[in-house]
Design a protein around this motif. Structure first.
Motif, PDB file in Angstrom:
ATOM      1  N   UNK A  62       0.849  -1.183   0.000  1.00 31.78           N
ATOM      2  CA  UNK A  62       0.000   0.000   0.000  1.00 31.78           C
ATOM      3  C   UNK A  62       0.887   1.237   0.000  1.00 31.78           C
ATOM      4  N   UNK A  63       0.445   2.255  -0.730  1.00 33.76           N
ATOM      5  CA  UNK A  63       1.206   3.496  -0.796  1.00 33.76           C
ATOM      6  C   UNK A  63       0.246   4.666  -0.942  1.00 33.76           C
ATOM      7  N   UNK A  64       0.729   5.853  -0.614  1.00 28.25           N
ATOM      8  CA  UNK A  64      -0.104   7.037  -0.740  1.00 28.25           C
ATOM      9  C   UNK A  64       0.662   8.147  -1.427  1.00 28.25           C
ATOM     10  N   UNK A  65      -0.049   8.976  -2.178  1.00 27.13           N
ATOM     11  CA  UNK A  65       0.524  10.112  -2.873  1.00 27.13           C
ATOM     12  C   UNK A  65      -0.274  11.343  -2.451  1.00 27.13           C
ATOM     13  N   UNK A  66       0.281  12.121  -1.535  1.00 24.74           N
ATOM     14  CA  UNK A  66      -0.443  13.281  -1.016  1.00 24.74           C
ATOM     15  C   UNK A  66      -0.649  14.365  -2.068  1.00 24.74           C
ATOM     16  N   UNK A  67       0.229  14.429  -3.040  1.00 21.16           N
ATOM     17  CA  UNK A  67       0.078  15.435  -4.095  1.00 21.16           C
ATOM     18  C   UNK A  67      -1.123  15.137  -4.987  1.00 21.16           C
TER      19      UNK A  67
END
Length: 114
Positions: A69-74
């Protein structure tokens, strides 16, 4: 209210890979945790993976070493990379946001079959 839209589901052969993406309607940096859950026919919804706003991750034992799992705040997105898929991974996958109440996406079907 946070709105979540999943994408990326489909049909894949055992051993294959899929990448699910969840787009949030607001800045995910303000959301305590986001994650993926799944529900197979006749079974209860279960946790797959979560990630907190400071990057801590948690995985179900059944997917450790195969899913990331990963997240991209941009982009305000949370992705789930699924490798080494098995037939038992077949389910509807739901994106979840905890802020602090829980919000859910509409779900995306993942089918692992030869």
């Amino acid at each position: 209210q946070v709105q979540l839209v999943e994408s990326g589901g489909g049909l894949v052969q055992p051993g294959g890979s899929l990448r699910l993406s969840c787009a949030a309607s607001e800045n995910i940096s303000s959301i305590f945790a986001m994650g993926w859950f799944r529900q197979a026919p006749g079974k209860q919804r279960e946790l797959v993976a979560t990630i907190t706003k400071d990057g801590r991750t948690n995985y179900a034992d059944s997917v450790k070493g195969r899913f990331t799992i990963s997240r991209d705040s941009a982009k305000n997105t949370v992705d789930l990379q699924m490798n080494g898929l098995k037939s038992e991974d077949t389910a509807v996958y739901y994106c979840n946001a905890q802020s602090p109440q829980h919000y859910w996406g509409q779900g995306t079907q993942v089918t692992v079959s030869a």
